[in-house]
Write a protein that holds these residues in place. Structure first.
Motif, PDB file in Angstrom:
ATOM      1  N   ASP A   1      36.420  46.964  31.627  1.00  0.00           N
ATOM      2  CA  ASP A   1      37.488  47.012  30.705  1.00  0.00           C
ATOM      3  C   ASP A   1      38.378  48.254  31.130  1.00  0.00           C
ATOM      4  OD1 ASP A   1      36.471  44.695  29.591  1.00  0.00           O
ATOM      5  OD2 ASP A   1      35.548  45.909  27.894  1.00  0.00           O
ATOM      6  N   GLY A   2      38.171  48.959  31.770  1.00  0.00           N
ATOM      7  CA  GLY A   2      38.941  50.284  31.796  1.00  0.00           C
ATOM      8  C   GLY A   2      38.813  51.040  30.734  1.00  0.00           C
TER       9      GLY A   2
ATOM     10  N   ILE B   1      39.521  52.832  38.590  1.00  0.00           N
ATOM     11  CA  ILE B   1      40.346  51.991  37.489  1.00  0.00           C
ATOM     12  C   ILE B   1      41.758  52.266  37.656  1.00  0.00           C
ATOM     13  CG2 ILE B   1      40.727  52.055  35.232  1.00  0.00           C
ATOM     14  CD1 ILE B   1      37.936  52.865  34.355  1.00  0.00           C
TER      15      ILE B   1
ATOM     16  N   ARG C   1      42.898  50.123  40.559  1.00  0.00           N
ATOM     17  CA  ARG C   1      43.000  48.634  40.240  1.00  0.00           C
ATOM     18  C   ARG C   1      44.216  48.584  39.423  1.00  0.00           C
ATOM     19  NH1 ARG C   1      37.891  47.839  37.149  1.00  0.00           N
ATOM     20  NH2 ARG C   1      39.128  48.347  35.239  1.00  0.00           N
ATOM     21  N   GLU C   2      44.371  49.425  38.515  1.00  0.00           N
ATOM     22  CA  GLU C   2      45.728  49.077  37.778  1.00  0.00           C
ATOM     23  C   GLU C   2      46.832  49.399  38.558  1.00  0.00           C
ATOM     24  OE1 GLU C   2      43.778  50.883  33.462  1.00  0.00           O
ATOM     25  OE2 GLU C   2      44.711  52.313  34.799  1.00  0.00           O
TER      26      GLU C   2
ATOM     27  N   GLU D   1      45.937  44.748  38.935  1.00  0.00           N
ATOM     28  CA  GLU D   1      44.756  43.912  38.747  1.00  0.00           C
ATOM     29  C   GLU D   1      44.138  44.062  37.824  1.00  0.00           C
ATOM     30  OE1 GLU D   1      43.859  43.538  43.493  1.00  0.00           O
ATOM     31  OE2 GLU D   1      42.618  44.509  42.497  1.00  0.00           O
ATOM     32  N   THR D   2      43.360  42.941  36.950  1.00  0.00           N
ATOM     33  CA  THR D   2      42.588  43.094  36.005  1.00  0.00           C
ATOM     34  C   THR D   2      41.223  42.434  36.301  1.00  0.00           C
ATOM     35  OG1 THR D   2      43.386  41.067  34.874  1.00  0.00           O
ATOM     36  CG2 THR D   2      44.505  43.270  34.262  1.00  0.00           C
TER      37      THR D   2
ATOM     38  N   GLU E   1      38.101  40.307  34.528  1.00  0.00           N
ATOM     39  CA  GLU E   1      37.428  39.269  33.386  1.00  0.00           C
ATOM     40  C   GLU E   1      35.965  39.224  33.763  1.00  0.00           C
ATOM     41  OE1 GLU E   1      39.550  35.806  33.107  1.00  0.00           O
ATOM     42  OE2 GLU E   1      41.503  36.809  32.636  1.00  0.00           O
TER      43      GLU E   1
ATOM     44  N   THR F   1      38.387  39.019  39.587  1.00  0.00           N
ATOM     45  CA  THR F   1      39.647  39.820  39.657  1.00  0.00           C
ATOM     46  C   THR F   1      40.891  39.074  39.660  1.00  0.00           C
ATOM     47  OG1 THR F   1      38.125  41.635  40.732  1.00  0.00           O
ATOM     48  CG2 THR F   1      40.576  41.818  40.663  1.00  0.00           C
TER      49      THR F   1
ATOM     50  N   SER G   1      48.440  40.615  38.845  1.00  0.00           N
ATOM     51  CA  SER G   1      49.453  40.685  37.759  1.00  0.00           C
ATOM     52  C   SER G   1      50.012  39.204  37.533  1.00  0.00           C
ATOM     53  CB  SER G   1      50.752  41.712  38.139  1.00  0.00           C
ATOM     54  OG  SER G   1      51.328  41.148  39.362  1.00  0.00           O
TER      55      SER G   1
END
Length: 240
Positions: A128-129, A150, A153-154, A158-159, A161, A196, A199
């Protein structure tokens, strides 16, 4: 709330602090030998396997040695719990007995129960960062590495789930006492689903329908002379 205030239940206290009190301080100091964490959401083969050492990450705080035991559990019962986890006379059994002698708040059974909860919380917070939750659970070196991953990744937009299915097995595999610092290594076998996305919401890694079986080897440490009963994650390693 009384169960969170039992000092012997060390990891549940960590969770209570992280969720309700949000401590601003973090035990630990940088050693100059920071190691990247194992990222449970990246390809397993690409991860480094950092050393399990990390006992210098805990700040020493004084504690009166004549304080009464805080656990409410007699030493004999704590020794029995050690014997249930490791064969009597084995190196692991002897190491855990040494920690019991040095730390009257330590009970291996409750430690392992709390470690399972902490593992899920850390894995979920990383996905979740959630930097604040991680800060309360990790030693400084490990926190810096997790936050770096993190941020990387940001920066790519990228996120993750993820769905944490559960822990199949958690067992203490190594323990030791270096000076006043106790270290305990736990092997976790868990299941999770992780995807992953970039955007634009496109999947770049993972399968939303695939359950991944994950093995992690994590080392926790605590200063046995400190009045703070919290343990911190000081090293991570991927297992086979």
């Amino acid at each position: 709330m009384t169960e969170f205030l039992d000092v012997y239940n060390i990891f549940f206290l960590i969770l209570a602090v992280a969720i309700f009190l949000r401590l601003r301080s973090v035990l630990g100091r940088r050693t100059g030998h920071e190691r990247p964490p194992f990222d449970p959401y990246s390809s397993r083969g690409e991860q480094e396997k950092p050393s399990r050492s990390g006992g210098d990450n805990v700040v020493t705080l004084p504690r009166h040695r004549d304080e009464a035991p805080a656990t409410g559990i007699e030493t004999d019962e704590r020794i029995e719990n050690v014997d249930r986890m490791a064969p009597e006379g084995s190196a692991l059994n002897n190491a855990l007995r040494t920690i019991v002698s040095a730390d009257r708040s330590f009970d291996a059974k409750h430690f392992l129960t709390g470690a399972r909860s902490a593992y899920e919380m850390i894995v979920t917070a990383f996905a979740d960062g959630d930097r604040r939750s991680l800060q309360n659970l990790l030693a400084n070196d490990v926190y810096d590495s997790f936050v770096g991953a993190i941020a990387d990744r940001e920066s790519r937009g990228e996120t993750i789930e993820s769905t944490f299915i559960g822990i199949d097995k958690a067992e203490i595999v190594e323990a030791g006492l270096q000076g006043a610092t106790a270290q305990i290594t736990v092997r976790f076998k868990s299941q999770l689903i992780s995807v992953t996305k970039d955007s634009e919401g496109r999947i770049v890694e993972g399968d939303p329908n695939a359950v991944n079986e994950v093995t992690d080897i994590w080392t926790f440490a605590r200063d046995t002379e400190s009045p703070d009963p919290n343990w911190k994650l000081v090293a991570t390693e991927s297992g086979d």
